[in-house]
Design a protein around this motif. Structure first.
Motif, PDB file in Angstrom:
ATOM      1  N   ASP A  69      43.985  40.424  34.258  1.00  0.00           N
ATOM      2  CA  ASP A  69      42.754  39.624  34.153  1.00  0.00           C
ATOM      3  C   ASP A  69      42.131  39.328  35.509  1.00  0.00           C
ATOM      4  N   GLU A  70      42.931  38.959  36.461  1.00  0.00           N
ATOM      5  CA  GLU A  70      42.395  38.614  37.773  1.00  0.00           C
ATOM      6  C   GLU A  70      41.747  39.830  38.432  1.00  0.00           C
ATOM      7  N   ALA A  71      42.400  40.998  38.318  1.00  0.00           N
ATOM      8  CA  ALA A  71      41.860  42.216  38.922  1.00  0.00           C
ATOM      9  C   ALA A  71      40.516  42.583  38.298  1.00  0.00           C
ATOM     10  N   VAL A  72      40.415  42.438  36.985  1.00  0.00           N
ATOM     11  CA  VAL A  72      39.151  42.728  36.303  1.00  0.00           C
ATOM     12  C   VAL A  72      38.058  41.768  36.766  1.00  0.00           C
ATOM     13  N   SER A  73      38.392  40.500  36.863  1.00  0.00           N
ATOM     14  CA  SER A  73      37.420  39.504  37.308  1.00  0.00           C
ATOM     15  C   SER A  73      36.949  39.774  38.728  1.00  0.00           C
ATOM     16  N   LEU A  74      37.886  40.182  39.590  1.00  0.00           N
ATOM     17  CA  LEU A  74      37.519  40.502  40.968  1.00  0.00           C
ATOM     18  C   LEU A  74      36.618  41.723  41.031  1.00  0.00           C
ATOM     19  N   LYS A  75      36.886  42.708  40.207  1.00  0.00           N
ATOM     20  CA  LYS A  75      36.055  43.910  40.187  1.00  0.00           C
ATOM     21  C   LYS A  75      34.627  43.576  39.767  1.00  0.00           C
ATOM     22  N   LEU A  76      34.499  42.672  38.810  1.00  0.00           N
ATOM     23  CA  LEU A  76      33.173  42.262  38.338  1.00  0.00           C
ATOM     24  C   LEU A  76      32.460  41.342  39.329  1.00  0.00           C
ATOM     25  N   GLN A  77      33.155  40.963  40.407  1.00  0.00           N
ATOM     26  CA  GLN A  77      32.617  39.986  41.364  1.00  0.00           C
ATOM     27  C   GLN A  77      32.264  38.685  40.639  1.00  0.00           C
ATOM     28  N   ALA A  78      33.105  38.318  39.674  1.00  0.00           N
ATOM     29  CA  ALA A  78      32.864  37.125  38.866  1.00  0.00           C
ATOM     30  C   ALA A  78      33.203  35.863  39.639  1.00  0.00           C
ATOM     31  N   HIS A  95      32.604  49.786  40.979  1.00  0.00           N
ATOM     32  CA  HIS A  95      32.751  48.559  41.754  1.00  0.00           C
ATOM     33  C   HIS A  95      31.602  48.386  42.742  1.00  0.00           C
ATOM     34  N   SER A  96      31.091  49.487  43.278  1.00  0.00           N
ATOM     35  CA  SER A  96      29.984  49.412  44.241  1.00  0.00           C
ATOM     36  C   SER A  96      28.735  48.816  43.604  1.00  0.00           C
ATOM     37  N   THR A  97      28.550  49.074  42.312  1.00  0.00           N
ATOM     38  CA  THR A  97      27.380  48.511  41.626  1.00  0.00           C
ATOM     39  C   THR A  97      27.493  47.000  41.532  1.00  0.00           C
ATOM     40  N   TYR A  98      28.670  46.503  41.178  1.00  0.00           N
ATOM     41  CA  TYR A  98      28.866  45.052  41.111  1.00  0.00           C
ATOM     42  C   TYR A  98      28.761  44.418  42.500  1.00  0.00           C
ATOM     43  N   LYS A  99      29.201  45.150  43.507  1.00  0.00           N
ATOM     44  CA  LYS A  99      29.087  44.646  44.879  1.00  0.00           C
ATOM     45  C   LYS A  99      27.625  44.519  45.274  1.00  0.00           C
ATOM     46  N   GLN A 100      26.840  45.501  44.862  1.00  0.00           N
ATOM     47  CA  GLN A 100      25.407  45.462  45.134  1.00  0.00           C
ATOM     48  C   GLN A 100      24.751  44.295  44.399  1.00  0.00           C
ATOM     49  N   LEU A 123      28.615  36.592  38.182  1.00  0.00           N
ATOM     50  CA  LEU A 123      28.845  36.885  36.771  1.00  0.00           C
ATOM     51  C   LEU A 123      30.005  36.040  36.246  1.00  0.00           C
ATOM     52  N   LEU A 124      30.039  35.883  34.947  1.00  0.00           N
ATOM     53  CA  LEU A 124      31.153  35.202  34.289  1.00  0.00           C
ATOM     54  C   LEU A 124      31.887  36.221  33.429  1.00  0.00           C
ATOM     55  N   ALA A 125      33.182  36.364  33.665  1.00  0.00           N
ATOM     56  CA  ALA A 125      34.002  37.311  32.901  1.00  0.00           C
ATOM     57  C   ALA A 125      34.541  36.609  31.658  1.00  0.00           C
ATOM     58  N   LYS A 126      34.337  37.224  30.499  1.00  0.00           N
ATOM     59  CA  LYS A 126      34.711  36.599  29.235  1.00  0.00           C
ATOM     60  C   LYS A 126      35.955  37.274  28.638  1.00  0.00           C
ATOM     61  N   PHE A 127      36.997  36.435  28.403  1.00  0.00           N
ATOM     62  CA  PHE A 127      38.222  36.878  27.722  1.00  0.00           C
ATOM     63  C   PHE A 127      38.305  36.169  26.379  1.00  0.00           C
ATOM     64  N   ASN A 128      38.889  36.802  25.399  1.00  0.00           N
ATOM     65  CA  ASN A 128      38.816  36.297  24.023  1.00  0.00           C
ATOM     66  C   ASN A 128      40.059  35.553  23.543  1.00  0.00           C
ATOM     67  N   SER A 129      40.901  35.083  24.414  1.00  0.00           N
ATOM     68  CA  SER A 129      42.095  34.343  23.979  1.00  0.00           C
ATOM     69  C   SER A 129      42.460  33.311  25.033  1.00  0.00           C
ATOM     70  N   LEU A 130      43.518  32.570  24.752  1.00  0.00           N
ATOM     71  CA  LEU A 130      44.025  31.595  25.707  1.00  0.00           C
ATOM     72  C   LEU A 130      45.174  32.162  26.523  1.00  0.00           C
TER      73      LEU A 130
END
Length: 623
Positions: A210-219, A517-522, A197-204
């Protein structure tokens, strides 16, 4: 005539021809006589011995003719006093003579090689039956005469060596074919921007979480947005430092992607200042010298699309006051944007998504736009006009491909795509028919995920994938989904996870980032399977459910079913290509219709409301 008389008579004839005695062969001739004259018991006449001589060789032919009127040769009778004159033999009638005349036996005596009078005998028929001459071949003794003959020895060696030489040549040829034959290359692994997946953030600005969220999404990638005003200012120290901070936040397994807007600049940009000072650099813009507004073109914010930068000098400005459109096919713009992309790649950015790509190609023909048919808007609104002069111009795909080549030449694993729906895929293809970008965004499928109509969702999925080849990966923008209490994020996530594309998840929306998180891992596990990365994709029709399969030969297949409606439905997916029973792999959080630990029958698969189930199966062997 008896056998003794016949034998003596024959012997005398042979003796006259060969000049040698034949007394030793009398028993032999007696046997011949018995064989020839066995049927002549009534008359027992064996007469008419004819000797023929041809070409210096003696060839004795004894012609047996049974005839009651012939007489016994007197000379032969005198030579043998014991021979009966035949007076006691029974005479034959005329009818018997005719019958016997039809049966004529011929015996040939052929002079032998020896001087002792030996002869070969050829019997034409015995007892009225034809005897076929059978070739018996050479005897062992005759063959052994040639065993050590130089000619045959040499010929045998030639055949022996030739056989093994041919065999060795065939072996070498087979080995060469195996070595030289093109190998069946193993499927290439998916590039990183297609895997996860690609994690989308809306600013620079990078956040601490941010990193923790991206890791949770398995991005595998994190998207940040570069403001349009800074597109051509990335070499400024302040902008450069922000980008470096983003790159340093993520580990090697998450890559940074930037959304950039390259098709216009502000009034403070170097490009516009150079154009105002140097007429030769004005080709980067749609620059018209005229006393009045050139035509009826409107900006996307309504109002005229022309801005007067100097007296009698108008520049196209479709995106608002102080923003000036660039002609992306111009040499000046190509050079400037290429340098910007290269610099960002050196800073560690691994991907780009262009905004406003349909406006990249601009015509310098300033004809007026025509209204859209059946438009409900008025003439001073942007949507009233067709905009055929300012959008989707010919050559758009080739221009984008040039920028894609710039990116790939610097970093082979980087990518270039779009951040908006391309709407018209045909305009994004090059002259050779290839897409000018990676992983495009297209169609209304993700918008339809907000609804509850299975038929419509099925139709939108088919229409979204139809214009592209089977190996084209799309972006599935979760931001297009209108979330409400009835839509379950895990159901959407599992359903979209195995579609041929990349989910783009709004990381700061508070919806999908709260999924287990288990769903994204799956999802990550499923997307790493060969059936997903390189397998075939097929959609199955159902009135209320939406289903598809992913399968690669030699690997377990996956069957995904989503129920977008408000009621539980039972689907019948019995098919020659699918087994009747499948094993449950994953279900959404709200799935409660089937025991998830058991196999289920696809001919009566029950799926609860707004939920998803993923099954695995072994392909059915045809035949």
């Amino acid at each position: 005539m008896d056998d003794t008389k016949f034998s003596r008579t024959t012997c005398l004839k042979i003796n006259q021809l060969n000049g040698s005695g034949c007394e030793k062969q009398l028993p032999y001739f007696q046997e011949i006589y018995k064989s020839i004259c066995e049927e002549s018991v009534q008359s027992q006449y064996c007469k008419s011995t004819t000797l023929e001589k041809s070409n210096g060789k003696s060839d004795i032919s004894i012609q047996q003719t049974i005839n009651s009127e012939d007489k016994v040769d007197n000379k032969m009778v005198q030579e043998d006093n014991n021979v009966n004159d035949g007076a006691d033999e029974q005479m034959l009638g005329a009818d018997d003579n005719e019958k016997l005349a039809e049966k004529r036996d011929e015996v040939k005596f052929i002079k032998g090689d020896h001087q002792n009078g030996d002869a070969k005998i050829d019997i034409g028929s015995v007892n009225g039956k034809e005897t076929a001459q059978t070739f018996t071949g050479m005897t062992k003794e005759e063959l052994m005469k040639y065993a050590n003959d130089p000619f045959w020895v040499r010929l045998r060696w030639i055949f022996f060596i030739g056989f093994w030489a041919i065999w060795a040549g065939m072996l070498v040829g087979a080995i060469f074919i195996i070595i030289d034959a093109p190998k069946c290359a193993a499927p290439q692994p998916l590039p990183w921007y297609k895997k996860g997946l690609l994690a989308k953030f809306n600013s620079l600005d990078v956040g601490s979480n941010d990193e923790a969220v991206s890791l949770k999404l398995q991005a595998t990638g994190a998207i940040y947005e570069l403001p349009a005003a800074l597109t051509y200012s990335v070499k400024d120290p302040e902008v450069e430092q922000k980008i470096k901070n983003i790159v340093s936040t993520y580990k090697d397994n998450i890559n940074v992607i930037l959304d950039i807007t390259p098709n216009y600049v502000t009034k403070d940009s170097v490009l516009l200042k150079d154009a105002l000072a140097d007429e030769t650099k004005r080709s980067a813009f749609i620059w018209i010298e005229k006393a009045e507004v050139p035509n009826n073109w409107l900006s996307i914010v309504n109002g005229s699309a022309w801005a007067e930068v100097q007296s009698g000098n108008y520049v196209l400005s479709q995106f608002g006051d102080g923003l000036y459109d660039l002609h992306m096919n111009d040499t000046v713009v190509k050079t400037e944007l290429s340098e910007t992309l290269k610099h960002l790649l050196k800073l560690g950015v691994k991907g780009f998504r262009f905004k406003n790509t349909k406006y990249f190609m601009l015509t310098k023909n300033i004809r007026d736009e025509v209204p859209l048919r059946d438009s409900t808007l008025i003439h001073n609104q942007y949507g009233f006009w067709s905009h055929t002069q300012t959008t989707f111009q010919e050559g758009l795909g080739d221009v984008l491909y040039e920028y894609l080549a710039v990116v790939k030449n610097v970093s082979a694993d980087a990518f270039l795509s779009v951040a908006d729906d391309i709407i018209r895929p045909e305009n994004y293809k090059t002259k050779s028919g290839d897409l000018g970008i990676d992983i495009p965004i297209y169609g209304r499928f993700t918008h339809a995920l907000s609804g509850s109509n299975g038929k419509k969702l099925h139709s939108e999925l088919v229409k979204t994938l139809e214009p592209f080849m089977s190996n084209t990966w799309l972006q599935w923008n979760y931001g297009d989904i209108t979330m409400d209490d009835n839509i379950n994020p895990s159901a959407i996530g599992l359903f979209v996870s195995l579609l041929p594309g990349v989910p783009v998840v709004p990381a700061d929306s508070g919806v999908f980032d709260n999924m287990a998180h288990s769903t994204y891992k799956q999802i990550e596990l499923l997307r790493s399977s060969p059936s997903y990365m390189h397998g075939e994709f097929k959609i199955y029709d159902s009135s209320d459910l939406v289903a598809y399969s992913r399968i690669k030969s030699g690997n377990p297949g996956y069957f995904v079913v989503y129920n977008p409606t408000e009621f539980t439905h039972t689907g019948n997916f019995s098919n020659l290509e699918l087994p009747t029973k499948m094993t449950v792999v994953a279900v959404s959080d709200n799935y409660n219709a089937t025991d998830v630990h058991a196999k289920v029958s696809v001919d009566s698969l029950e799926v609860s409301s707004r939920s998803t189930i993923i099954l695995t199966y072994v392909p059915v062997k045809s035949g």
